[in-house]
Design a protein around this motif. Structure first.
Motif, mmCIF file in Angstrom:
data_model
loop_
_atom_site.group_PDB
_atom_site.id
_atom_site.type_symbol
_atom_site.label_atom_id
_atom_site.label_comp_id
_atom_site.label_asym_id
_atom_site.label_seq_id
_atom_site.Cartn_x
_atom_site.Cartn_y
_atom_site.Cartn_z
ATOM 1 N N LYS A 262 0.842 -1.179 0.000
ATOM 2 C CA LYS A 262 0.000 0.000 0.000
ATOM 3 C C LYS A 262 0.891 1.248 0.000
ATOM 4 O O LYS A 262 2.107 1.162 0.233
ATOM 5 C CB LYS A 262 -0.916 0.001 1.228
ATOM 6 N N THR A 263 0.275 2.381 -0.274
ATOM 7 C CA THR A 263 1.017 3.642 -0.243
ATOM 8 C C THR A 263 0.289 4.645 0.651
ATOM 9 O O THR A 263 -0.919 4.840 0.521
ATOM 10 C CB THR A 263 1.156 4.267 -1.652
ATOM 11 N N PHE A 264 1.019 5.230 1.574
ATOM 12 C CA PHE A 264 0.537 6.352 2.381
ATOM 13 C C PHE A 264 1.541 7.483 2.172
ATOM 14 O O PHE A 264 2.458 7.671 2.969
ATOM 15 C CB PHE A 264 0.411 5.970 3.852
ATOM 16 N N ILE A 265 1.390 8.157 1.027
ATOM 17 C CA ILE A 265 2.340 9.126 0.478
ATOM 18 C C ILE A 265 3.582 8.388 -0.023
ATOM 19 O O ILE A 265 3.961 8.490 -1.174
ATOM 20 C CB ILE A 265 2.708 10.233 1.478
ATOM 21 N N LEU A 266 4.253 7.645 0.868
ATOM 22 C CA LEU A 266 5.347 6.763 0.468
ATOM 23 C C LEU A 266 4.856 5.316 0.542
ATOM 24 O O LEU A 266 3.756 5.039 1.014
ATOM 25 C CB LEU A 266 6.551 6.969 1.391
ATOM 26 N N TRP A 267 5.674 4.391 0.091
ATOM 27 C CA TRP A 267 5.314 2.975 0.143
ATOM 28 C C TRP A 267 5.287 2.488 1.589
ATOM 29 O O TRP A 267 6.150 2.840 2.389
ATOM 30 C CB TRP A 267 6.318 2.133 -0.648
ATOM 31 N N SER A 268 4.318 1.673 1.901
ATOM 32 C CA SER A 268 4.237 1.046 3.225
ATOM 33 C C SER A 268 4.882 -0.331 3.123
ATOM 34 O O SER A 268 4.235 -1.333 2.807
ATOM 35 C CB SER A 268 2.771 0.926 3.665
#
Length: 497
Positions: A476-482
């Motif tokens: 997933k991505t939260f601004i950057l990759w998780s």
């Protein structure tokens, strides 16, 4: 007021809200200046679908699917927001403007510092950004990087030593290379930013917790981004953010500020960032609060993004053993001894550069688009007029997965950067550090870090991917990759010179 009157008032208010929303959705779909741009009706009507996907951690995949569904290089993903995957968008949105053209500025909706904090290089307005950039540019110049080479090598050699000692203790040990790369980049940037390493590779628990806090702050950033789509209730929604996230943010800031204070009090001849900029007369224009905010920025932008790319390129190399062999053969043939792994020598290795470029394409550290707002006079983007106040961006992930830009876009093929076979690829479509006046100041630093860390790791060890990390890139991505753990086994080379 009686119960019946109160019920009537509540009913009227509810009906009014519903009616207002229907009118708004109808206008957004059928009458809005962006009504002719392709995209799903529900995204055109409301910000809710986009925010839903941001909070779920899959906005780049959702946007890619919209581009593919409508077979369009520009799509409408929200009432007032356009996503581009056209290679020309980099220059049109982020590049220097021609004489007389209005600047396409950063959207204040997304780049205003939260909680009235002092803006850093990224969040500052154009005037402040120009002033700060002049001051910091000396610390990121080629001359400065050459001076800093001993610091680079010191921390990367520490990584190699830690890995080797762990293998000697337990030859079957598995390593999470995401953590090992992060420990290395944080130690290195700690030295450059604060004048001393953070000793994460030595197992410093406090610093490792601080690092984890910095990385977790991206979730806070995604929440903040979502809230700002609803300015009328922004203050109310901000109060709903868990106090634990606020506490982590404040703890990180306090820790960073204390280290800046400590560095400024210390006499040092190290070629770190502060030693290089404080010699300048212009540095007097940099306030202490700006030093704090930019140190905070450097400890994220100069660490997480580099470690992310290293993790991604390591994964794709291990999934493509033939590419890994070509790279290790180049490294071990051109660099006969560890002492040959210098910044200057590594910059000459063509296949290594190709692997890094392909890693940036397949796994861009910042996969989302950097939002800009069209100025009052409107702007022409990719040959089409875009009305004022529209939020626009080129999406890294979508642009790099566009088959019009790159042949076989889902395949890891370093040869596309070296072979005439891929001359049809639009190489200018790759802009992982952005372009123009707001491009990444530290991109040369990032390339040097990436080269030396990857080169020393592959020169000293043979790596293999553990079965539990076969699908590591499904993230997933939260601004950057998780990122989850990238578990690898390392075996020392049988012969070292």
């Amino acid at each position: 007021m009686g119960l019946e009157s109160l019920w009537s008032l509540v009913s009227f208010a509810a009906i009014s809200i519903i009616f207002f929303q229907i009118i708004t959705y109808t206008y957004n779909i059928y009458f809005h200046p962006l009504k002719d741009y392709p995209g799903p009706y529900h995204a055109a009507a409301s910000h809710i679908p986009l925010v839903y996907h941001i909070l779920r951690g899959n906005p780049v995949f959702w946007t890619r699917d919209i581009h593919d569904e409508y077979d369009s290089d520009v799509v409408r993903v929200a009432p007032n927001e356009l996503s581009y995957r056209d290679a020309r968008a980099w220059k049109d949105i982020y590049g220097h403007r021609k004489s007389g053209e209005q600047t396409i500025k950063k959207s204040p909706q997304f780049y205003e510092p939260p909680f009235e904090e002092t803006p850093n290089l990224v969040l500052a307005n154009d005037e402040t950004h120009s002033r700060m950039r002049r001051i910091f540019s000396n610390a990121f110049s080629d001359r400065a990087l050459k001076q800093q080479e001993p610091l680079f090598l010191e921390h990367v050699d520490k990584l190699i030593s830690v890995l080797r000692k762990s293998i000697e203790t337990d030859p079957d040990e598995k390593f999470d290379m995401v953590k090992m790369y992060n420990y290395t980049t944080f130690d290195l940037m700690g030295d450059l930013t604060f004048g001393e390493g953070l000793h994460l590779l030595d197992g410093n628990k406090e610093m490792r917790e601080w690092m984890a806090g910095i990385l977790n702050s991206m979730i806070f950033g995604a929440i903040l981004q979502s809230i700002r789509y609803f300015p009328m209730v922004e203050k109310l929604l901000m109060n709903c953010i868990p106090q634990s996230l606020h506490d982590k943010r404040l703890r990180h800031q306090r820790h960073s500020n204390e280290r800046v204070d400590k560095r400024l009090k210390k006499e040092s001849t190290k070629p770190d960032i502060w030693n290089l900029i404080l010699k300048q007369d212009e540095a007097s224009g940099l306030s202490l609060a700006e030093m704090y905010s930019n140190a905070d920025l450097f400890m994220l932008a100069g660490t997480e993004t580099t470690a992310t790319l290293l993790s991604g390129v390591t994964f794709y190399l291990l999934k493509n053993p033939d590419k890994l062999k070509l790279l290790t053969d180049e490294l071990r043939t051109k660099c006969k001894a560890d002492g040959d792994l210098t910044l200057e020598n590594l910059a000459q290795l063509k296949y290594m550069h190709a692997c890094l470029e392909e890693g940036l394409r397949m796994y861009p550290p910042v996969p989302n688009g950097l939002v800009r707002t069209v100025p009052p006079g409107g702007a022409e983007i990719c040959g089409q007029y875009v009305p004022p106040k529209t939020n626009i961006y080129a999406s890294h992930y979508c642009t790099y997965r566009n088959s019009k830009n790159f042949r076989d876009p889902y395949e890891f093929i370093p040869e596309r950067w070296t072979s005439p076979e891929y001359d049809s690829d639009i190489k200018s479509a790759l802009a992982p550090f952005s372009i123009g006046p707001r491009n990444c100041l530290g991109q040369n630093l990032a390339y040097h870090q990436m080269r030396v860390i990857l080169a020393k790791t592959l020169w000293h060890f043979d790596l293999s991917l553990c079965s539990e990390s076969e699908n590591w890139a499904d993230q997933k991505t939260f601004i950057l990759w998780s990122k989850g753990p990238l578990m690898c086994k390392l075996k020392p080379r049988s012969t070292l010179k």
